[in-house]
Write an enzyme that holds these catalytic residues in place. Sequence first.
Site, PDB file in Angstrom:
ATOM      1  N   CYS A  70      10.754   9.014   8.057  1.00  0.00           N
ATOM      2  CA  CYS A  70       9.681   9.975   7.763  1.00  0.00           C
ATOM      3  C   CYS A  70       9.204  10.637   9.054  1.00  0.00           C
ATOM      4  CB  CYS A  70       8.529   9.257   7.063  1.00  0.00           C
ATOM      5  SG  CYS A  70       7.175  10.362   6.607  1.00  0.00           S
ATOM      6  N   CYS A  74       2.188   7.816  10.926  1.00  0.00           N
ATOM      7  CA  CYS A  74       1.190   6.860  10.432  1.00  0.00           C
ATOM      8  C   CYS A  74       1.393   5.506  11.127  1.00  0.00           C
ATOM      9  CB  CYS A  74       1.297   6.727   8.920  1.00  0.00           C
ATOM     10  SG  CYS A  74       1.341   8.336   8.089  1.00  0.00           S
ATOM     11  N   CYS A  77       2.902   2.298   9.341  1.00  0.00           N
ATOM     12  CA  CYS A  77       4.019   2.435   8.394  1.00  0.00           C
ATOM     13  C   CYS A  77       5.389   2.139   9.010  1.00  0.00           C
ATOM     14  CB  CYS A  77       4.010   3.840   7.804  1.00  0.00           C
ATOM     15  SG  CYS A  77       5.210   4.032   6.463  1.00  0.00           S
ATOM     16  N   CYS A 114       6.045   3.142 -10.468  1.00  0.00           N
ATOM     17  CA  CYS A 114       5.649   4.039  -9.369  1.00  0.00           C
ATOM     18  C   CYS A 114       6.819   4.252  -8.416  1.00  0.00           C
ATOM     19  CB  CYS A 114       4.510   3.436  -8.568  1.00  0.00           C
ATOM     20  SG  CYS A 114       3.096   2.984  -9.547  1.00  0.00           S
ATOM     21  N   CYS A 145       4.311   7.241 -12.186  1.00  0.00           N
ATOM     22  CA  CYS A 145       3.527   7.556 -10.988  1.00  0.00           C
ATOM     23  C   CYS A 145       4.521   7.882  -9.876  1.00  0.00           C
ATOM     24  CB  CYS A 145       2.689   6.337 -10.597  1.00  0.00           C
ATOM     25  SG  CYS A 145       1.754   6.562  -9.069  1.00  0.00           S
ATOM     26  N   CYS A 205      -4.357   8.778  -8.189  1.00  0.00           N
ATOM     27  CA  CYS A 205      -4.371   7.415  -7.669  1.00  0.00           C
ATOM     28  C   CYS A 205      -4.615   7.563  -6.171  1.00  0.00           C
ATOM     29  CB  CYS A 205      -3.015   6.752  -7.950  1.00  0.00           C
ATOM     30  SG  CYS A 205      -2.837   5.142  -7.158  1.00  0.00           S
ATOM     31  N   ARG A 277      -7.073  -1.340  -7.692  1.00  0.00           N
ATOM     32  CA  ARG A 277      -5.829  -2.125  -7.566  1.00  0.00           C
ATOM     33  C   ARG A 277      -5.815  -2.975  -6.301  1.00  0.00           C
ATOM     34  NH1 ARG A 277      -1.526   1.565  -7.927  1.00  0.00           N
ATOM     35  NH2 ARG A 277      -1.942   1.501 -10.152  1.00  0.00           N
TER      36      ARG A 277
HETATM   37  N1  SAM Z   1       4.758   9.225   2.203  1.00  0.00           N
HETATM   38  C1  SAM Z   1       3.858   9.098   1.149  1.00  0.00           C
HETATM   39  C2  SAM Z   1       2.419   9.036   1.603  1.00  0.00           C
HETATM   40  O1  SAM Z   1       2.187   8.769   2.774  1.00  0.00           O
HETATM   41  O2  SAM Z   1       1.557   9.248   0.759  1.00  0.00           O
HETATM   42  C3  SAM Z   1       4.151   7.931   0.211  1.00  0.00           C
HETATM   43  C4  SAM Z   1       4.484   6.575   0.766  1.00  0.00           C
HETATM   44  S1  SAM Z   1       3.232   5.775   1.760  1.00  0.00           S
HETATM   45  C5  SAM Z   1       4.136   4.404   2.342  1.00  0.00           C
HETATM   46  C6  SAM Z   1       2.064   5.182   0.578  1.00  0.00           C
HETATM   47  C7  SAM Z   1       0.882   4.368   1.057  1.00  0.00           C
HETATM   48  O3  SAM Z   1       1.317   3.048   1.376  1.00  0.00           O
HETATM   49  C8  SAM Z   1       0.151   4.802   2.305  1.00  0.00           C
HETATM   50  O4  SAM Z   1      -0.730   5.842   2.075  1.00  0.00           O
HETATM   51  C9  SAM Z   1      -0.582   3.534   2.697  1.00  0.00           C
HETATM   52  O5  SAM Z   1      -1.852   3.487   2.093  1.00  0.00           O
HETATM   53  C10 SAM Z   1       0.301   2.422   2.125  1.00  0.00           C
HETATM   54  N2  SAM Z   1       0.920   1.614   3.202  1.00  0.00           N
HETATM   55  C11 SAM Z   1       1.993   1.950   3.946  1.00  0.00           C
HETATM   56  N3  SAM Z   1       2.288   1.006   4.853  1.00  0.00           N
HETATM   57  C12 SAM Z   1       1.358   0.034   4.700  1.00  0.00           C
HETATM   58  C13 SAM Z   1       1.116  -1.203   5.360  1.00  0.00           C
HETATM   59  N4  SAM Z   1       1.863  -1.618   6.367  1.00  0.00           N
HETATM   60  N5  SAM Z   1       0.071  -1.967   4.935  1.00  0.00           N
HETATM   61  C14 SAM Z   1      -0.713  -1.550   3.915  1.00  0.00           C
HETATM   62  N6  SAM Z   1      -0.528  -0.381   3.253  1.00  0.00           N
HETATM   63  C15 SAM Z   1       0.477   0.411   3.639  1.00  0.00           C
HETATM   64 FE1  SF4 Z   2       5.583   8.827   6.036  1.00  0.00          FE
HETATM   65 FE2  SF4 Z   2       4.792   6.283   5.926  1.00  0.00          FE
HETATM   66 FE3  SF4 Z   2       3.064   8.173   6.630  1.00  0.00          FE
HETATM   67 FE4  SF4 Z   2       3.933   8.060   4.060  1.00  0.00          FE
HETATM   68  S1  SF4 Z   2       2.707   6.523   5.132  1.00  0.00           S
HETATM   69  S2  SF4 Z   2       3.713   9.897   5.360  1.00  0.00           S
HETATM   70  S3  SF4 Z   2       6.042   7.353   4.422  1.00  0.00           S
HETATM   71  S4  SF4 Z   2       4.929   7.570   7.772  1.00  0.00           S
END
Ligand code: SAM
Ligand code: SF4
Length: 330
Positions: A70, A74, A77, A114, A145, A205, A277
């Site tokens: 990606c 973040c 992530c 989802c 979802c 959501c 949730r």
């Molecule tokens: N890329 C899309 C986005 O950012 O909306 C969808 C996937 S993203 C992984 C979805 C959500 O997963 C993030 O907004 C975050 O809240 C959660 N998430 C991701 N990594 C995480 C982690 N290590 N611990 C807890 N929640 C996490």
């Molecule tokens: Fe990309 Fe992870 Fe951020 Fe979603 S949470 S936008 S998958 S880096």
Amino acid sequence: MNAIPQAVQAPTVSPISCATSAPWTVAEIEALFDLPFMDMIWRAQQVHRQHFDANEIQRSTLISVKTGGCSEDCGYCSQSARNKAELEREKLMPVADVVAAAKAAQAKGASRFCMGAAWRGPKDKDLEPLLEMIREVKSLGLQTCVTLGMLKDGQAEKLADAGLDYYNHNLDTAAEFYGQVISTHTQQDRIDTIGEVRKAGIKVCSGGIIGMGESRKNRAALIAQLANLNPAPESVPINNLVAIPGTPMAATKGVDNFEFVRTIAAARITMPTSFVRLSAGREAMSDEMQALCFLAGANSMFYGDKLLTTGNPDVDRDEALFAKLGLRPI
Ligand code: SAM
Ligand code: SF4
Ligand code: DTB
């Protein structure tokens, strides 16, 4: 002679400013957090039982349909191309494989499926196979979802036409803390996408992550933002940070368990009719900690052995927990 027992006293809560409906100020939600733990849980229980059967838990199964690589940064992530987490990147899954996974989830008792993709947002050409997945999963009788990142004009309408029930797009953390976690987009970008989703008639959501180094005030501010979205999201995932090696948050300590439970209670009190949730981080929680989260008003969970890239309690453990607590899936 034994003393005659006194009639059970109605519980009391501390004399704080007792706001009960949106719009919520951050100070009002901080006052909820400052309540004695028992009083906060009692208040959450009252609200919960006015709107839900407290023994029913909604179960969603999650699948990563496109993993890793990606463009966003973040900090939590594993899927960010800028982070160093050990992860196999995977291209978009074939529709037939997704449908097979949805059937398996349904057979195990999930009511919603989802589908997540590691994108900043989908390109129009990426959307076509996603629409097909939504149509097929919906035709099985499952709620659908997706979580695909930020949406461009017209994309939400296409998703709605394919039969999408929910779009997941988290505010993730308070506006004041957002820049310390993510720099490649703003929280306002995400609020805009939530607006697009609402306009298209799809249910929202949206929730966040707790334990990224934010303050209690930041947590209260996140809950206020969610509760004041007007209407509040129908589904509110509260994730406990999974500190993943190779991400900037690998060594982040997280929050005390009671503080996490309080955050669930704050979400329940301020968003009385939303499903709250208990999301990421459940694998590391004891049964007792999960039961406290349900007492605080959580009534939804991810169900299945995996989240997107990290683990989740296996189905047998969850079934045993449901049996021990007398919970029923919906
Ligand atoms: N890329 C899309 C986005 O950012 O909306 C969808 C996937 S993203 C992984 C979805 C959500 O997963 C993030 O907004 C975050 O809240 C959660 N998430 C991701 N990594 C995480 C982690 N290590 N611990 C807890 N929640 C996490
Ligand atoms: Fe990309 Fe992870 Fe951020 Fe979603 S949470 S936008 S998958 S880096
Ligand atoms: C949400 O709020 N939590 C889910 C879902 N929405 C997409 C994702 C949790 C991801 C946890 C880390 C991982 O498995 O990569």
